[in-house]
Design an enzyme around this catalytic site. Structure first.
Site, PDB file in Angstrom:
ATOM      1  N   GLU A  69       0.821  -1.210   0.000  1.00  0.00           N
ATOM      2  CA  GLU A  69       0.000   0.000   0.000  1.00  0.00           C
ATOM      3  C   GLU A  69       0.855   1.259   0.000  1.00  0.00           C
ATOM      4  OE1 GLU A  69      -2.737   2.041  -0.742  1.00  0.00           O
ATOM      5  OE2 GLU A  69      -3.852   0.475   0.299  1.00  0.00           O
ATOM      6  N   ASP A 128       1.295   4.045  -3.068  1.00  0.00           N
ATOM      7  CA  ASP A 128       0.839   5.424  -2.887  1.00  0.00           C
ATOM      8  C   ASP A 128       1.969   6.420  -3.111  1.00  0.00           C
ATOM      9  OD1 ASP A 128      -1.619   4.390  -2.228  1.00  0.00           O
ATOM     10  OD2 ASP A 128      -1.397   4.700  -0.065  1.00  0.00           O
ATOM     11  N   SER A 164      -6.982   1.853  -4.372  1.00  0.00           N
ATOM     12  CA  SER A 164      -5.792   2.309  -3.661  1.00  0.00           C
ATOM     13  C   SER A 164      -4.806   2.951  -4.620  1.00  0.00           C
ATOM     14  CB  SER A 164      -5.111   1.128  -2.957  1.00  0.00           C
ATOM     15  OG  SER A 164      -5.875   0.664  -1.881  1.00  0.00           O
ATOM     16  N   ASP A 174     -15.667  10.905 -19.792  1.00  0.00           N
ATOM     17  CA  ASP A 174     -16.833  10.123 -19.399  1.00  0.00           C
ATOM     18  C   ASP A 174     -16.581   8.638 -19.663  1.00  0.00           C
ATOM     19  OD1 ASP A 174     -19.338   9.546 -18.477  1.00  0.00           O
ATOM     20  OD2 ASP A 174     -20.400  10.334 -20.238  1.00  0.00           O
ATOM     21  N   ILE A 175     -16.883   7.807 -18.679  1.00  0.00           N
ATOM     22  CA  ILE A 175     -16.714   6.353 -18.799  1.00  0.00           C
ATOM     23  C   ILE A 175     -18.100   5.743 -18.987  1.00  0.00           C
ATOM     24  CG2 ILE A 175     -15.777   4.278 -17.743  1.00  0.00           C
ATOM     25  CD1 ILE A 175     -13.708   6.474 -18.368  1.00  0.00           C
ATOM     26  N   GLY A 198     -22.638  10.268 -18.581  1.00  0.00           N
ATOM     27  CA  GLY A 198     -22.875  11.121 -17.426  1.00  0.00           C
ATOM     28  C   GLY A 198     -22.406  10.443 -16.147  1.00  0.00           C
ATOM     29  N   ASP A 251     -22.321   8.107 -12.927  1.00  0.00           N
ATOM     30  CA  ASP A 251     -22.863   6.794 -12.580  1.00  0.00           C
ATOM     31  C   ASP A 251     -22.192   6.310 -11.304  1.00  0.00           C
ATOM     32  OD1 ASP A 251     -20.387   5.150 -13.339  1.00  0.00           O
ATOM     33  OD2 ASP A 251     -20.854   6.097 -15.260  1.00  0.00           O
TER      34      ASP A 251
END
Length: 674
Positions: free
Chosen positions: A340, A344, A589, A632-633, A651, A653
């Site tokens: 982690e 990061d 993450s 947009d996905i 839009g 979601d």
């Protein structure tokens, strides 16, 4: 339809006859203040608690002006406001929301009238918590309840009641009381053989017998957990299930952008989101990443990664700020200790180049820490004034439980908050009481008032909670539950929740991404604790009207709930150096610090021209002014709880939010704002 759980439980009128004894007045009109509907999964009521045992009652006082908190926040965060960017200082925040003197006096008088001597009543600084050590018998009379010892399947114990009553006239003055109904943490498999202090049984405890300590060595995946206190609660390492997920080892490193569908690198992210920017005033800016011990980075891993992908910052270290004994431990290594933090920091530092990155390392190796321990450290008003901690879930420092634990002073207002703070951990919302999440959520709003952007990962299990748990018919968590299980703090309307996308196998870096469906599923859905904020009302209504979810209302909260995530970024196939070798990594993450890095660059540009940091961004990114600022996905879903979950559509979601960053468009828009 799931009931909307508001910031305070509705009062239920009732009159309770209190048993006659020296500390209780008889026949006081009272109301139920909090009530638990079900015992959490894995727990059972074991026995009535001993009447002579002591419990540390903490009475949280209702803060002033919380009804105006959202109004104040929007004034400095809404792009059409004349006060946009005019953030508050800590002193103004503390003064505005401190409980009234009337609240303090009424609660103190209630305790005194109930027979508690003045010397036993302690009011915390700025008069926001009232504390009293009471016997179980006294607490039961005071709250018209019964305390039981609950036992978990692992053998650990916790003290709680099923409901409690307070005088009706105090219902608007008292936020919540602990310990009462709360089961604020999930017991995990025991972790390590750290030895509790010899003086443990002399410290204030909720169960009189010695807790069952364990002798196992530190485990690996699926068994990593903090030690348990005598009351059976797991105090640290929030969101155990939200670790990044490992893929296979990486043997070949691609120097071009032809293979970003197989291996994400900093250059792939720059190409995806148009990140072409060198910091201009890094000394004026700040980017913070939060980690919870024993999660820790290895400098050798950072060096290997930077040598491969960011040679200009090789050997650079984050600026570590220790909170409650936090440090970059090296006693335990492996992906589930280093993955982690390595992820990061490697991407957060590589994408922001010369920008200083602050690592907030929270908690010692023994007690761990919670989000509130971190919030105490970055906002002295929360620590000293709001008193946000709950001893049933937040680690109590100094560490009196373990030999070798942190014995220094509690970290309270010792670390200034960075302009952008990224956290890749989360709880399941159902594990926390509504009043607990409400109090913490209000703190995120106050950070927004002070100009801080707070980012949290939305989760890696689609519509299920951490560890793929869903909510069952009894209201607790299980693997065979069928009700969607939102995460926290993503459900808080005052944080920015980040989901995950992917480059589809065989696709080019210039092709549209989809929702992440490799190894993980982007967390998303609708909160059961928080109502929908006005800034996202139109976007969510558009989704619900044009793409209504094909599920009955008892599976998800369709009742005007806060919806998440807000934004997303790639979360699949990251090349990460962990323990001196490269592996592929997946998860929100990964996407969260990437969004944090991009927003940090936006702040740099604004600070370079004398403007304020962007602060709480949600009212801005949902506004008309930011239409076209995101990619947009429109494909992919986030399955979970035995369903396909929600689907990504044009839009906003509840899988990918508004979409992924378009850095040039975002930069232009934010630079034109005041």
């Amino acid at each position: 339809m799931l009931p909307m759980l508001s910031f305070a439980l509705a009062a239920l009128a009732a009159t309770v006859s209190v048993l006659a004894n020296p500390i209780a007045a008889a026949n006081i009109p009272r109301v139920v203040h909090e009530k638990r509907d079900a015992i959490p999964s894995g727990w059972k009521r074991s026995r009535k608690h001993l009447p002579t045992a002591f419990i540390p009652l903490r009475i949280g006082l209702t803060q002033s002006n919380l009804d105006k908190l959202e109004e104040f926040l929007y004034e400095v965060s809404d792009p059409v406001s004349s006060s946009y960017g005019k953030h508050w200082d800590t002193a103004k925040v503390a003064h505005t929301f401190a409980p009234s003197e009337e609240t303090v006096d009424r609660v103190r008088a209630w305790l005194a009238d109930s027979g508690f001597e003045t010397v036993r009543i302690h009011v915390t600084p700025a008069n926001t918590w009232v504390e009293v050590n009471a016997t179980v018998e006294e607490a039961e009379q005071l709250l018209a309840t019964e305390y039981y010892v609950f036992e978990h399947t692992t053998g650990y114990e916790h003290v709680a009641c099923d409901e409690y009553y307070i005088p009706e006239e105090l219902s608007t003055h008292i936020d919540f009381i602990t310990p009462t109904i709360h089961f604020n943490a999930v017991v995990r498999t025991p972790s390590h053989g750290l030895t509790p202090r010899d003086s443990f049984n002399a410290t204030p405890g909720w169960v009189n017998n010695t807790a069952p300590w364990f002798n196992a060595t530190f485990p690996h995946w699926n068994t990593t957990a903090p030690p348990l206190r005598s009351n059976g609660t797991n105090l640290g390492h929030p969101g155990v299930g939200l670790f990044p997920k490992p893929g296979g080892p990486i043997s070949n490193h691609y120097a071009d952008l032809q293979n970003c569908d197989q291996q994400i690198t900093p250059d792939c992210l720059r190409a995806l989101y148009g990140i072409i920017y060198k910091p201009l005033v890094p000394h004026k800016n700040s980017f913070g990443i939060v980690e919870y011990t024993p999660q820790a980075y290895r400098q050798s891993d950072l060096d290997i990664f930077f040598d491969q992908y960011a040679p200009n910052i090789k050997h650079r270290q984050p600026e570590l700020v220790s909170i409650d004994g936090g440090f970059a431990q090296t006693s335990y290594e492996g992906f589930y200790f280093n993955g982690e933090s390595d992820l990061d920091l490697q991407y957060g530092m590589a994408l922001t180049d010369r920008q200083k990155v602050t690592l907030y390392q929270v908690g010692d190796m023994y007690l761990g820490a919670s989000f509130n321990n971190f919030l105490d450290a970055i906002d002295g008003s929360y620590c000293t004034y709001d008193g946000g901690d709950d001893p049933s879930v937040d680690a109590p420092y100094p560490d009196q439980w373990y030999a070798g634990g942190y014995t220094g002073p509690k970290s309270c207002g010792v670390a200034p908050p960075a302009h952008v703070i990224s956290t890749s951990y989360a709880y399941n919302e159902v594990e926390l009481s509504q009043k607990y999440t409400a109090r913490q959520c209000a703190e995120y709003a106050k950070l927004g008032l002070m100009g801080v952007t707070v980012l949290y990962s939305s989760g890696d299990y689609g519509v299920a909670g951490n560890n793929n748990l869903c909510i069952n018919d009894q209201g607790s968590e299980s693997y065979d539950g069928t009700t969607f299980n939102p995460t926290f703090p993503s459900g808080c309307p005052y944080v920015t929740s980040v989901g995950a996308t992917q480059i589809n196998p065989g696709a080019k870096v210039t092709d549209p991404e989809s929702a992440c469906e490799q190894v993980i599923y982007s967390g998303g859905g609708f909160s059961n604790h928080f109502p929908r904020p006005s800034y996202q009302q139109k976007a969510v209504e558009n989704y619900l009207t044009n793409y209504p979810p094909p599920y009955p209302s008892n599976v998800w909260n369709s009742d005007n709930a806060r919806a998440f995530p807000d934004l997303s970024a790639n979360g699949a196939n990251y090349a990460v150096a962990v323990d001196d070798a490269f592996i592929s990594v997946y998860g929100t993450s990964a996407s969260t610090p990437v969004v944090g890095a991009i927003l940090t660059l936006v702040n740099d540009a604004r600070l370079a021209v004398g403007k304020s940091p962007i602060g709480f961004i949600n009212p801005t990114i949902y506004s008309k002014f930011f239409h076209g600022a995101f990619n947009d996905i429109t494909s992919g879903g986030n399955q979970g709880c035995g369903t396909p979950g929600f689907q990504a559509v044009p839009g906003w979601d509840p899988v990918t939010g508004l979409g992924t960053p378009n850095f040039p468009e975002m930069l232009v828009r934010w630079l034109t704002l005041p």
